[in-house]
Structure formats: structure tokens, C-alpha cells
Write an enzyme that holds these catalytic residues in place. Structure first.
Site, short mmCIF file in Angstrom:
data_model
loop_
_atom_site.label_atom_id
_atom_site.label_comp_id
_atom_site.label_asym_id
_atom_site.label_seq_id
_atom_site.Cartn_x
_atom_site.Cartn_y
_atom_site.Cartn_z
N GLY A 219 1.02 -0.76 -0.13
CA GLY A 219 0.25 0.39 0.15
C GLY A 219 0.80 0.99 -0.07
CG ASP B 106 -10.10 7.44 11.86
OD1 ASP B 106 -10.51 8.75 11.41
OD2 ASP B 106 -9.07 6.78 12.43
CG HIS C 243 11.29 39.04 -0.09
ND1 HIS C 243 11.76 38.05 -1.51
CD2 HIS C 243 12.31 39.19 0.22
CE1 HIS C 243 12.66 37.30 -2.22
NE2 HIS C 243 13.74 38.37 -0.71
CB SER D 97 0.36 0.79 5.40
OG SER D 97 1.14 0.91 4.04
CB ILE E 248 0.30 4.77 6.83
CG1 ILE E 248 -0.68 5.24 7.49
CG2 ILE E 248 1.40 3.12 7.42
CD1 ILE E 248 -1.44 4.42 8.37
P1 FAD Z 1 -8.77 6.98 17.48
O1 FAD Z 1 -8.28 7.82 17.10
O2 FAD Z 1 -9.18 6.29 16.71
O3 FAD Z 1 -9.62 7.37 18.83
C1 FAD Z 1 -10.55 5.55 18.81
C2 FAD Z 1 -10.50 6.08 20.55
O4 FAD Z 1 -11.27 5.28 21.76
C3 FAD Z 1 -9.10 5.01 21.54
O5 FAD Z 1 -8.13 4.93 22.28
C4 FAD Z 1 -9.89 3.50 21.33
O6 FAD Z 1 -9.05 3.34 22.46
C5 FAD Z 1 -10.83 4.46 22.35
N1 FAD Z 1 -12.10 3.32 21.99
C6 FAD Z 1 -12.48 2.68 20.81
N2 FAD Z 1 -13.66 1.64 21.57
C7 FAD Z 1 -14.42 1.67 22.76
C8 FAD Z 1 -14.53 1.50 24.14
N3 FAD Z 1 -15.57 0.94 23.84
N4 FAD Z 1 -14.70 2.16 25.05
C9 FAD Z 1 -13.15 2.48 25.31
N5 FAD Z 1 -12.47 3.53 24.08
C10 FAD Z 1 -12.82 2.99 23.06
N6 FAD Z 1 -4.76 12.18 10.99
C11 FAD Z 1 -4.50 13.33 10.51
O7 FAD Z 1 -5.13 14.00 10.94
N7 FAD Z 1 -2.39 13.91 10.50
C12 FAD Z 1 -2.14 12.63 10.47
O8 FAD Z 1 -0.16 13.31 11.04
C13 FAD Z 1 -2.15 11.45 10.59
N8 FAD Z 1 -0.88 10.15 10.52
C14 FAD Z 1 -1.21 9.08 11.53
C15 FAD Z 1 -0.53 7.99 10.83
C16 FAD Z 1 -0.93 6.77 11.54
C17 FAD Z 1 0.28 5.71 11.23
C18 FAD Z 1 -2.18 6.56 11.28
C19 FAD Z 1 -2.40 5.49 11.47
C20 FAD Z 1 -3.16 7.76 11.72
C21 FAD Z 1 -2.95 8.80 11.37
N9 FAD Z 1 -4.27 9.66 10.49
C22 FAD Z 1 -3.54 10.98 11.04
C23 FAD Z 1 -5.48 9.37 11.02
C24 FAD Z 1 -5.47 9.57 12.13
O9 FAD Z 1 -5.08 8.73 13.73
C25 FAD Z 1 -7.07 9.38 12.96
O10 FAD Z 1 -7.80 9.82 12.09
C26 FAD Z 1 -7.44 9.96 13.91
O11 FAD Z 1 -6.73 9.59 15.42
C27 FAD Z 1 -9.13 9.19 14.65
O12 FAD Z 1 -9.82 10.02 15.60
P2 FAD Z 1 -10.56 9.40 16.39
O13 FAD Z 1 -11.04 10.10 17.54
O14 FAD Z 1 -11.90 8.95 15.36
O15 FAD Z 1 -10.20 8.13 17.02
P1 NAI Z 2 -4.45 4.49 2.86
O1 NAI Z 2 -5.85 4.30 1.93
O2 NAI Z 2 -4.04 5.95 2.26
O3 NAI Z 2 -3.84 4.06 1.52
C1 NAI Z 2 -3.59 2.06 1.40
C2 NAI Z 2 -3.18 1.87 0.19
O4 NAI Z 2 -3.36 0.41 -0.43
C3 NAI Z 2 -3.99 2.28 -1.02
O5 NAI Z 2 -3.13 3.30 -2.77
C4 NAI Z 2 -4.69 0.83 -2.09
O6 NAI Z 2 -5.04 1.09 -3.75
C5 NAI Z 2 -3.32 0.39 -1.24
N1 NAI Z 2 -3.77 -1.38 -1.19
C6 NAI Z 2 -5.13 -1.44 -0.86
N2 NAI Z 2 -5.33 -3.19 -0.76
C7 NAI Z 2 -3.97 -3.11 -1.44
C8 NAI Z 2 -3.76 -4.60 -1.85
N3 NAI Z 2 -4.50 -5.57 -1.49
N4 NAI Z 2 -2.30 -4.56 -2.47
C9 NAI Z 2 -1.68 -3.49 -2.77
N5 NAI Z 2 -2.43 -2.19 -2.14
C10 NAI Z 2 -3.39 -2.24 -1.95
O7 NAI Z 2 -4.49 4.16 3.62
P2 NAI Z 2 -2.93 4.00 4.84
O8 NAI Z 2 -1.98 4.29 4.29
O9 NAI Z 2 -2.92 2.42 5.24
O10 NAI Z 2 -3.69 4.59 6.01
C11 NAI Z 2 -4.54 5.04 6.66
C12 NAI Z 2 -5.61 6.02 6.86
O11 NAI Z 2 -4.51 7.17 7.91
C13 NAI Z 2 -4.84 7.32 5.66
O12 NAI Z 2 -6.31 6.97 4.81
C14 NAI Z 2 -5.17 8.50 6.81
O13 NAI Z 2 -6.46 8.65 6.25
C15 NAI Z 2 -5.03 8.19 7.48
N6 NAI Z 2 -3.61 8.62 7.88
C16 NAI Z 2 -3.44 10.08 7.71
C17 NAI Z 2 -2.11 10.60 7.88
C18 NAI Z 2 -1.51 12.20 6.96
O14 NAI Z 2 -2.79 12.46 7.33
N7 NAI Z 2 -0.41 12.78 7.41
C19 NAI Z 2 -0.72 9.45 8.15
C20 NAI Z 2 -1.27 8.26 7.84
C21 NAI Z 2 -2.22 7.70 8.32
#
Ligand code: FAD
Ligand code: NAI
Length: 474
Positions: free
Chosen positions: A189, A321, A453, A278, A193
Site C-alpha cells: 500500500g 474515523d 519576503h 498499510s 502510511i
Molecule cells: P481514534 O484516534 O482511533 O480514537 C478512538 C479511541 O477510542 C481510542 O483511544 C480507542 O482505544 C478508544 N475506544 C475504542 N472503543 C472504545 C470503547 N468501546 N470504550 C472505550 N474506548 C474505546 N491524521 C491526521 O489528520 N494527520 C496525521 O498526520 C495522521 N497520521 C496518522 C498516522 C498513522 C500511522 C495513522 C494510523 C493514522 C494517522 N492519522 C492522521 C489518522 C488519525 O490518527 C485518525 O483520523 C484519528 O485518530 C481519528 O480520531 P478518532 O477520535 O475518530 O479515533
Molecule cells: P490509504 O487509504 O492512505 O492507502 C492504502 C493504499 O493501499 C492505497 O493506495 C490502496 O490502493 C492500497 N491497497 C489497498 N489494498 C491493497 C492490496 N491488497 N494490495 C496492494 N495495495 C493495496 O491507507 P493507509 O496508508 O493505511 O492509511 C490509513 C488512513 O490513515 C489514511 O487514509 C489516512 O486517512 C490516515 N492517515 C493520515 C495521515 C496524514 O494525514 N498524514 C498519515 C497516515 C495515515
């Protein structure tokens, strides 16, 4: 039974911000979050704080320093001998940054008088025009409220037949805890990520291959910007194979073997020390006991909501999410604020057209609004203007001239329809474009504003000028 006005289930960016805003509005609020730190204690902040936005940006920063020191300091006349990377120390710094954020949220709960419960929150039943919620954890609690906001986030999607073991096959969680630089790292992917984590470990010396299923690179990004980014990543040595079909994945003593066919159908095997999968994320409603109250989920497991985050149940809302829309922390936060305000009878609003996206690679990629391909598909008449960082004085002084700023504006009214950036500090530059679009600015509005600038923001002004074919420095 403890009674609250509002119970928020989930303490990620959607939940904890909703709880704080609701408390500011005078409600008696509880927030339940089950995330545990390495000692079993509370670690609010969700995916974003613990295994997402924050730790990934900490590692991107460390690895970028290493890359700069190894490859770019010399041109400034700075000599270094015996450059090395201490991965455990880098990870410890990342953990400290995460903890600062966890502690910050606990402090904010206290400051705003939000009652925090560490444990899993689940629906028990609907009663007395409200809901009974059970907290299971170190201590069991029975709570009730008329209003419930569900913000339970998402989990990484695994490939069928290749479950995460977080040792060899890693989700985002394991990808942020690799204890030493792998010689060979595979990723499946090339989304957000894949590119961010691939960049971290490539900069630290891993030989990185990303296998992407789609034939186009970053399909959601403006094509011109995606092409420029692809060129830059390839030059850095990130190997990205598009249009692949992943087959059997086997783990063994030596690492992971991935069978795949390339875009032409030829069969290959990729042997790596570790594999990061990812391929997107799935909404998380595990343990919520949604069935007990009849909370409606869609076929992906997301909670069904209307434009205002209302579920099918009166008084139950869902944000972030776990519902439709982009999986971004700032989108979750905006929804959380809007829901708290709607419960208070105000007119909370989220403008999905101006939610910015940022990919924190180097060069960074950021955009807001529509891409050129979307405008073409919609048959909308538009004008485009681009300005390369190569022609920007600050970018030259920084030694980072990759990329461009691109404006798309309505052909008749000049209203900005989209802004796309690939280049240095795109993550910061995009804020001006978001403000402009929120205020329905025209490209000419930006072109007429005085920008400092030398600054990278001058490239934004110049790209706006380019819409009218009158750049001054290119
Ligand atoms: P979450 O952050 O997933 O929080 C949900 C919380 O609910 C968790 O703490 C979980 O333990 C808790 N929970 C779940 N079920 C229960 C339950 N039944 N009882 C009590 N607690 C519960 N987004 C960006 O905008 N910028 C970025 O740079 C970015 N980088 C990312 C990098 C990575 C590697 C990943 C994986 C994601 C990234 N994202 C980024 C996406 C971002 O993390 C999510 O969009 C965001 O965290 C969503 O927020 P949320 O509150 O919906 O859920
Ligand atoms: P993603 O949706 O960004 O990318 C997944 C990629 O995997 C796509 O390009 C898709 O075509 C590919 N893919 C799916 N199935 C596949 C398969 N079977 N074989 C090969 N390729 C395949 O998802 P990702 O990177 O896992 O991140 C999840 C989400 O977390 C993002 O969509 C974003 O919403 C959030 N995130 C945001 C960040 C930021 O804002 N900087 C940083 C990291 C994550």
C-alpha cells in the site's frame, strides 16, 4: 449509577475534543477511553496520539535530521564524522513525545472538569429517554446520560491470510516500534502510511520496496502533484511498484516472503526482514455492544450517521474515523466540536470541502479542495496556475527547491477551487489556502495580498498570480 449530561465513548481527537467543547458549553461530561500505556495506565488521545499522527511525525523528524546530516550538511560546510543512528534512543524520544500528549489531554480534562474513566465503554440499554453505559476496566462503573457521542475510531486493515503479529507483519503500531533499522523493508500500500513509514526507514538506511495495487500513484492527489512527488521519491531510492497483485505471504526465520505479480502479470517474490501492511483502516465498534440498543452500522462496520453526525438513535451521535468521510484527526475534531454545539442548540458546522490533507514525506504533499482531474470530470471550466519552489528565494536558501504550488480557480469568477502543494513545509503553507477557500476568496485576492519576503508563502502568492499568467519571479 452515575448520571451525566453527555457521555463520550473514545478519547481520540474526535472524542476528547468533543468532551472538552461540551464541558465548555456547561454540560456535565464523562469521557471513557480504554487505551493503555506500557504500564497499563491511561493513555488518552487515541490512534492519533499513541500510534498515529504524533509518533509518526516524531520519527519523521528524527529520520529527516539523520538524512540531512548524512546527505546535506556538507553543502553548508558542516562536516560530521562517524554519523550513526541510535534507534532505541530515537524510539524513546518518540515515546516521550507521545506521553507529553497523553498527559496534556488528562490535564485538559481536569481543567475543563470532564470526568475521565479508563476502561471500555459499552451500551447496556436504552432507558428513561437516555442510555445506560457500562465501563469495564480496572474498576467497573455504571453510567447514564441522555446524550452519547461515540468516537471509537478505527483499526488497521489486515490482508487476508496475513494477520498482524507486530514482529514480522506490522500494522502502524509495529511500524512505529521497529527496534533497529531493517536491511530490507517491504510495505503493501503506497497510501499515506506507506509513504510516511517507508520514508522513515529509507532515510535510516533500509532498502524499501512498496507494493501498490492500483496502477496510478496517489490516485486521490492532483495528477501533476502526484507525478512530481513520485519523481522525488524515486530519486531518493524509495522503490514503488504500481499495479501489483499480492499473493501468498509467508513468514519464517529469515523474515517475510511476499509473492506478487507485477502490472504486466510477471510473477515475483519479495524477500524482506519486515513487512508493513498499510492498505487502509476499518471503523472500530468492537466491544461497544451496539446491538443492545440497535445502533445502525453499515456493511463496512461504520456507524451510519447523517450530515450532522446523528445516528439512527435519538441522542446518540458518532464522529471521526468510526463514521463516513476522510480518516483524519482534524476532521474528527471538527465533527466533535460541531456535535457538542448541536447538543447545546447551536449551529455546529463542518465544511467537508475545505478539509486539508497533508502527507508528511519529504517533499511534503498538501492539498485542499478539488483536483484538476475532478474538475475535468465534473466539466467545470477552470484556470490553473503553478509556481515552482525552484524560483523561490527562501526555498533556495533552505536548499529545498523540489516541487510547486498549484492553484485551480473558476474560469469565470476566479473563485479558488483547489490548491495543491508538493514541496517544503507544504503542511504549513496549505493553511492559507484553507482560509482563502473558507472565505470564498478569488485567486486574485491572494495575488494582491502582501506576503513576507523571503518566505515560502511567496510561492503561494506567485501561483495565484500564475492563474492570471502574470508571475513576477518566473
Ligand atoms: P481514534 O484516534 O482511533 O480514537 C478512538 C479511541 O477510542 C481510542 O483511544 C480507542 O482505544 C478508544 N475506544 C475504542 N472503543 C472504545 C470503547 N468501546 N470504550 C472505550 N474506548 C474505546 N491524521 C491526521 O489528520 N494527520 C496525521 O498526520 C495522521 N497520521 C496518522 C498516522 C498513522 C500511522 C495513522 C494510523 C493514522 C494517522 N492519522 C492522521 C489518522 C488519525 O490518527 C485518525 O483520523 C484519528 O485518530 C481519528 O480520531 P478518532 O477520535 O475518530 O479515533
Ligand atoms: P490509504 O487509504 O492512505 O492507502 C492504502 C493504499 O493501499 C492505497 O493506495 C490502496 O490502493 C492500497 N491497497 C489497498 N489494498 C491493497 C492490496 N491488497 N494490495 C496492494 N495495495 C493495496 O491507507 P493507509 O496508508 O493505511 O492509511 C490509513 C488512513 O490513515 C489514511 O487514509 C489516512 O486517512 C490516515 N492517515 C493520515 C495521515 C496524514 O494525514 N498524514 C498519515 C497516515 C495515515
Amino acid at each position: 449509577m452515575k448520571n451525566f449530561d453527555i457521555i463520550v465513548i473514545g478519547g481520540g481527537p474526535g472524542g476528547y475534543i468533543a468532551a472538552i467543547r461540551a464541558a465548555q458549553l456547561g454540560f456535565n461530561v464523562a469521557c471513557i477511553d480504554e487505551w493503555k500505556n506500557s504500564k497499563g495506565g491511561p493513555a488518552p488521545g487515541g490512534t492519533c496520539t499513541n500510534v498515529g499522527c504524533i509518533p509518526s511525525k516524531a520519527l519523521l523528524q528524527s529520520s529527516e535530521h539523520f538524512e540531512q546530516a548524512g546527505h546535506h550538511f556538507a553543502e553548508h560546510g558542516i562536516g560530521l564524522k562517524d554519523l550513526s543512528i541510535d534507534v532505541p534512543k530515537m524510539l524513546a524520544r518518540k515515546d516521550t513525545v507521545v506521553k507529553q500528549n497523553n498527559d496534556g489531554i488528562l490535564y485538559l480534562f481536569k481543567k475543563n472538569k470532564v470526568t475521565f474513566f479508563h476502561g471500555r465503554g459499552s451500551f447496556v440499554k436504552a432507558a428513561d429517554g437516555g442510555y445506560g453505559i457500562k465501563v469495564s476496566g480496572a474498576a467497573e462503573e455504571s453510567l447514564s446520560a441522555k446524550q452519547v457521542i461515540v468516537a471509537t475510531g478505527s483499526n488497521a486493515r489486515a490482508l487476508p491470510g496475513a494477520p498482524f503479529d507486530e514482529e514480522l507483519i506490522l500494522s502502524n503500531d509495529g511500524a512505529l516500534r521497529i527496534g533497529g533499522v531493517p536491511k530490507k523493508l517491504g510495505l503493501i500500500g503506497s497510501g499515506v502510511i506507506g509513504l510516511e513509514m517507508g520514508s522513515v526507514w529509507r532515510r535510516l538506511g533500509a532498502d524499501v520496496t512498496i507494493l501498490e495495487g492500483l496502477p496510478t500513484f496517489l490516485g486521490a492527489v492532483d495528477e501533476q502533484i502526484a507525478k512530481e512527488a513520485h519523481k522525488a521519491f524515486s530519486k531518493q531510492g524509495l522503490k514503488i511498484e504500481l499495479g501489483v497483485k499480492v499473493g501468498e505471504i509467508k513468514t519464517g526465520k529469515k523474515g517475510v516472503s511476499i509473492a506478487y505479480s507485477d502490472a504486466k502479470g510477471a510473477e515475483h517474490k519479495l524477500e524482506v526482514d519486515k513487512l508493513i501492511v498499510s492498505i487502509g483502516r476499518v471503523p472500530n465498534t468492537n466491544g461497544l455492544n451496539a446491538e443492545a440498543v440497535g445502533l445502525q452500522l453499515d456493511e463496512r462496520g461504520a456507524i451510519v450517521v447523517d450530515d450532522d453526525c446523528r445516528t439512527n438513535l435519538p441522542g446518540v451521535w458518532a464522529v471521526g474515523d468510526v463514521v463516513r468521510g476522510p480518516m483524519l484527526a482534524h476532521k474528527a475534531e471538527e465533527e466533535g466540536v460541531a456535535v457538542a454545539e448541536r447538543i447545546a442548540g447551536q449551529h455546529g458546522h463542518v465544511n467537508f470541502n475545505t478539509v486539508p490533507w497533508v502527507i508528511y514525506t519529504s517533499p511534503e504533499i498538501a492539498w485542499v479542495g478539488q483536483t484538476e482531474q475532478q474538475l475535468k470530470a465534473a466539466g467545470r471550466a477552470y484556470k490553473a496556475g503553478t509556481f515552482p519552489f525552484m524560483a523561490n528565494g527562501r526555498a533556495r536558501a533552505l536548499g529545498d527547491t523540489t516541487g510547486m504550488v498549484k492553484f485551480l480557480a473558476d474560469a469565470a469568477t476566479d473563485e479558488i477551487l483547489g490548491v495543491h502543494i508538493v514541496g517544503p513545509f507544504a503542511s504549513e503553507l496549505i493553511a492559507e489556502a484553507v482560509v482563502a477557500m473558507e472565505f470564498k476568496a478569488s485567486a486574485e485576492d491572494i495575488a494582491r495580498i502582501c506576503h513576507a519576503h523571503p518566505s515560502l508563502s511567496e510561492a503561494t502568492k506567485e501561483a495565484a498570480l500564475a492563474v492570471d499568467k502574470r508571475t513576477l519571479n518566473f
